[in-house]
Motif scaffolding. Structure first.
Motif, mmCIF file in Angstrom:
data_model
loop_
_atom_site.group_PDB
_atom_site.id
_atom_site.type_symbol
_atom_site.label_atom_id
_atom_site.label_comp_id
_atom_site.label_asym_id
_atom_site.label_seq_id
_atom_site.Cartn_x
_atom_site.Cartn_y
_atom_site.Cartn_z
ATOM 1 N N LEU A 95 -62.874 19.196 -30.967
ATOM 2 C CA LEU A 95 -61.537 19.098 -30.397
ATOM 3 C C LEU A 95 -60.475 19.614 -31.366
ATOM 4 C CD1 LEU A 95 -61.838 15.605 -28.663
ATOM 5 C CD2 LEU A 95 -62.097 17.877 -27.635
ATOM 6 N N ALA A 96 -60.660 19.387 -32.671
ATOM 7 C CA ALA A 96 -59.705 19.920 -33.652
ATOM 8 C C ALA A 96 -59.706 21.448 -33.607
ATOM 9 C CB ALA A 96 -60.069 19.422 -35.046
ATOM 10 N N SER A 97 -60.887 22.049 -33.435
ATOM 11 C CA SER A 97 -60.960 23.511 -33.348
ATOM 12 C C SER A 97 -60.297 24.026 -32.078
ATOM 13 C CB SER A 97 -62.422 23.962 -33.392
ATOM 14 O OG SER A 97 -62.963 23.767 -34.676
ATOM 15 N N ALA A 156 -56.438 16.663 -24.971
ATOM 16 C CA ALA A 156 -55.883 15.307 -24.843
ATOM 17 C C ALA A 156 -56.750 14.454 -23.929
ATOM 18 C CB ALA A 156 -54.451 15.392 -24.318
ATOM 19 N N ALA A 157 -57.243 15.031 -22.820
ATOM 20 C CA ALA A 157 -58.090 14.265 -21.906
ATOM 21 C C ALA A 157 -59.401 13.866 -22.566
ATOM 22 C CB ALA A 157 -58.365 15.103 -20.649
ATOM 23 N N ALA A 158 -59.972 14.782 -23.334
ATOM 24 C CA ALA A 158 -61.232 14.459 -24.020
ATOM 25 C C ALA A 158 -61.034 13.350 -25.031
ATOM 26 C CB ALA A 158 -61.783 15.713 -24.693
ATOM 27 N N ARG A 159 -59.889 13.346 -25.719
ATOM 28 C CA ARG A 159 -59.641 12.315 -26.725
ATOM 29 C C ARG A 159 -59.406 10.954 -26.095
ATOM 30 N NH1 ARG A 159 -55.976 16.063 -30.827
ATOM 31 N NH2 ARG A 159 -57.726 16.759 -32.116
ATOM 32 N N ARG A 160 -58.946 10.940 -24.822
ATOM 33 C CA ARG A 160 -58.729 9.653 -24.140
ATOM 34 C C ARG A 160 -60.020 9.063 -23.610
ATOM 35 N NH1 ARG A 160 -53.976 12.268 -22.125
ATOM 36 N NH2 ARG A 160 -55.109 12.841 -20.229
ATOM 37 N N ARG A 161 -61.048 9.916 -23.418
ATOM 38 C CA ARG A 161 -62.310 9.422 -22.882
ATOM 39 C C ARG A 161 -62.964 8.469 -23.865
ATOM 40 N NH1 ARG A 161 -62.914 14.655 -20.460
ATOM 41 N NH2 ARG A 161 -63.981 15.489 -22.309
#
Length: 803
Positions: free
Chosen positions: A767-769, A794-799
């Protein structure tokens, strides 16, 4: 002493584990700290001795014990305490579980040790001598009986200082009149024999004698007459060891012959230089497959230096192949030796003392201070025999995968086996040898082979002894450890769980061996990213260790250290810092501020300080660690350089880029010198150098450095290795700062794609990349694509994380 069983109101004597001419070694418990120790007790010399002699002996004992207690190095036996009780001098030391080199040669049927073991022992002893010589300490009695190899492969020199006491007594004309003779002459330097001044180079000569013996099976001068041995050391060139053993690497033979130079100035300058030379021979010494068997082919067995009837550079050989003591008319050469040598006997060689049916040599009171302490009880089990050719592979253990090996320092219980049919002792000895071979493979980093060896031995031991026998569980423990080191944490977790359950049934849930297996379970859980579960196991084990062993026991502190590490990985930084700080303080109090364990915990303290943003505090701590490691290990030791690397990161974070840049330049030079230009740690230092070039605005230089490091990492580590991808990202960063956004976007996408393949789409690094990629799109004016990518990240980090 033996009647009270308690020394100084503190040390509880449990059992005699060795005896010498003037005393005993006891397994004991330090009741103040709840730890196991070894206590060496020197018996009173009796009324027959001169009172002045006893006074000198006591004073020298105290002086040298203080010296020994001041040494802090992983290769030197730790001395905890010393004193006198009821007229008996005693020394309290760490309890070592292992075999000295004399015993290892005996275990190996008086044949030389495998080449890779010889090189490993040489490297570790040289490292320890480099440290002690920097402290101004000369051992003066280095010999196989004073060098111990532990179960995990660590090599330790024993009797520092006390050996020096023995040498002082031996060469003192005032004391030799009392009948004390020097110990065995097989390992004495020419300057010792001649009564000349002795310095650190005398230890190097003695080490050369030791290495010659463990590499060929016999000391360089192995005559039956003490004077012949002394003359050999003083006047006769040693036979090149490759004539006795053809598979020795030529470079290693050159090192041994340099150590055996007659003139001190012709030997290596110091033990640090020697260690670097030995390290350079390691690649040529590693075997192509399994460790060498103890019964070497005839071509590799030690043979007499010159068979009967052949010539010899120093005169005609007798029927035994030895040169006569007095080759010319009359005993002119021996007469030049000091008078104190006249009463010397040959003493014990490592292999000579093990000849069957040989009468034991007379006890030597001086060597009893420093010499070999013979093991009490039954003969030792073989420890160096590798797997035998043609031995069938045992079936796999139920519910376990294949391959995996050793756990440094792990205690293994050896209680009475359950009531099963008693197998043949020879078969058990073969399995013990194969178990030891697995340990050797692990020390070489060959974890898959080591694990397969331990898996097969565990299956065979389960069949012969039962699944819950301590030896079976010990093999499964080593199998689990190898799986973990080979990068297979999931099967390792299953194996450690089985061992923990078996030991709990056999020994009880609070037994130290049970707790050790559970602690390794927690370690593997952490490797799997299951830090919350690891925390629960560590907390349970810690409570049990504190209850059974006490808060300051080394195993308790090790568990608290691991707990601090896990708290940090859970983001509980303040708790992690507080726990690590308390462990570091306890270790400093018990072990000393420069002890390796103390410094490891301080390293964790510094790491957490950095994560808390306290970079100045972290910098000071890393610098303290680097200075202590430089004193103990040397400026170029990998552990010293690792602490300096972290100090460089702190300097960068504090905006002190120029200082960081200079530090990294020095670090790159040191890593290249010590480990080579393509070593991963050298490349990591070069990466830090490039990053700091960029922070100073020198982007063209930074880009060139990042590209070179990325290419080297691709070649050495592979294109998808995390470090390679970090370098790929740094290339893209440099391109962006140079305004070359199109090229930067290509680089960011390559790194993101590789991380997605390796780690998965929702991994934080992936996600950082993707975030880097979105920022690059913004710079190129492609705002819609950038916004869409930001939303996906952002959606992936909320999962929620899986599991």
């Amino acid at each position: 002493m033996a009647e009270t069983r308690l020394i100084h109101g503190r040390y509880r004597l449990l059992e005699v584990i060795g005896r010498g001419g003037m005393g005993e070694v006891w397994r004991a418990t330090d009741e103040s700290l709840g730890r196991r120790v070894a206590v060496k007790c020197l018996k009173p010399l009796g009324a027959r001795q001169d009172p002045d002699f006893l006074r000198v002996l006591r004073e020298r004992f105290r002086r040298e014990a203080r010296v020994a207690a001041s040494l802090q190095h992983r290769g030197v036996t730790v001395v905890h305490d010393f004193g006198e009780a009821d007229g008996t001098l005693y020394l309290v030391m760490e309890l070592l579980e292992g075999r000295n080199l004399s015993q290892l040669l005996g275990d190996n049927a008086r044949h030389p040790l495998p080449v890779h073991d010889v090189v490993d022992i040489a490297e570790q002893v040289a490292d320890a001598l480099a440290y002690t010589h920097r402290q101004g300490i000369v051992h003066r009695d280095l010999k196989p009986a004073n060098i111990m190899r532990l179960a995990d492969g660590t090599v330790k020199i024993c009797d520092f200082g006390i050996a020096r006491l023995g040498a002082d007594i031996g060469v003192s004309s005032r004391l030799t009149g009392t009948g004390i003779a020097m110990g065995t002459p097989h390992y004495m330097s020419p300057e010792q024999i001649s009564g000349d001044r002795v310095d650190h180079r005398s230890d190097l000569y003695s080490l050369g004698c030791v290495l010659y013996e463990i590499a060929t099976g016999a000391p360089p001068f192995d005559q039956d007459d003490a004077w012949a041995i002394l003359v050999g050391h003083r006047d006769t060139p040693p036979e090149p060891p490759r004539r006795r053993r053809a598979d020795l690497p030529p470079l290693f033979e050159r090192i041994v012959l340099d150590l055996l130079a007659k003139a001190p100035e012709a030997r290596p300058a110091d033990a640090g230089d020697l260690r670097r030379r030995i390290t350079g021979t390691r690649r040529t010494a590693l075997p192509a497959n399994a460790p060498q068997p103890p019964h070497l082919p005839d071509a590799h067995r030690p043979v007499p230096p010159h068979p009967p009837g052949t010539g010899h550079p120093d005169g005609p050989a007798d029927a035994s192949g030895r040169v006569p003591l007095h080759p010319g008319p009359g005993p002119a050469a021996p007469a030049l030796l000091p008078a104190w040598t006249r009463s010397m006997t040959t003493g014990r060689t490592s292999v000579g003392a093990l000849l069957p049916h040989a009468a034991p040599p007379p006890e030597d009171p001086a060597s009893a201070l420093t010499g070999q302490w013979t093991a009490a009880g039954a003969p030792p089990r073989p420890r160096t025999a590798p797997a035998l050719p043609g031995t069938p592979v045992a079936p796999a253990l139920p519910g376990t995968p294949a391959p995996g090996a050793p756990a440094p320092g792990a205690p293994v219980a050896h209680t009475a086996p359950p009531p099963v049919p008693v197998p043949e002792p020879d078969l058990l000895a073969v399995l013990a040898g194969r178990h030891s071979a697995g340990l050797s493979l692990g020390r070489l980093g060959r974890w898959a082979e080591a694990g397969e060896a331990h898996r097969a031995v565990a299956a065979e031991r389960a069949r012969l002894l039962g699944p819950d026998h301590p030896d079976t569980l010990a093999s499964r423990y080593e199998y689990a450890f190898a799986l973990s080191r080979a990068g297979r944490p999931a099967p390792a977790l299953r194996e450690f769980g089985h061992v923990a359950e078996g030991r709990a049934r056999l020994l009880g849930p609070g037994h130290p061996d049970t707790l050790t297996a559970r602690q390794e379970t927690a370690h593997v859980l952490g490797r799997l990213g299951r830090h919350a579960e690891a925390h629960r196991v560590y907390a349970d084990v810690l409570a049990a260790r504190e209850r059974v062993m006490g808060a300051d026991h080394p195993d308790t502190l090790r568990c608290r250290h691991n707990l601090a590490f896990t708290l940090g990985r859970l983001g509980r930084l303040e708790e992690s810092y507080r726990t690590a700080y308390e462990v570091a303080a306890a270790r400093a109090r018990l072990l000393g501020p420069d002890h390796p364990d103390t410094l490891v915990t301080l390293y964790e303290v510094a790491h957490v300080l950095g994560r808390l943003g306290r970079w100045a505090d972290a910098l000071g701590t890393y610098q303290e660690i680097a200075a202590a490691r430089a004193r103990a290990l040397g400026q170029d030791h990998p552990d010293t350089l690792a602490a300096r690397y972290e100090a460089g990161i702190c300097l960068s974070r504090l905006g002190r880029g120029r200082e960081a840049l200079e530090l990294y330049r020095d670090l790159v030079a040191a890593r290249t010198r010590a480990q080579g230009p393509d070593d991963p740690e050298t490349l990591r230092a070069r990466h830090g150098l490039g990053v700091n070039l960029g922070r100073l605005g020198r982007w063209e230089e930074a880009l060139a450095e990042a590209r070179e490091v990325a290419a080297a990492r691709t070649r050495v580590l592979g294109p998808d290795h995390p470090d390679t991808l970090v370098s790929g990202r740094e290339v893209a960063v440099c391109l962006g700062w140079l305004g070359r956004w199109g090229e930067a976007l290509t680089g960011y996408r390559h790194v993101a794609g590789a991380r997605e393949r390796v780690f998965g789409p929702d991994h934080p690094d992936t996600l950082a990349s993707r975030n880097d990629e979105a920022q690059c799109l913004e710079q190129l004016g492609r705002h819609a694509e950038a916004v869409e990518l930001y939303r996906r990240v952002a959606a992936a980090r909320r999962r929620p994380a899986p599991g």
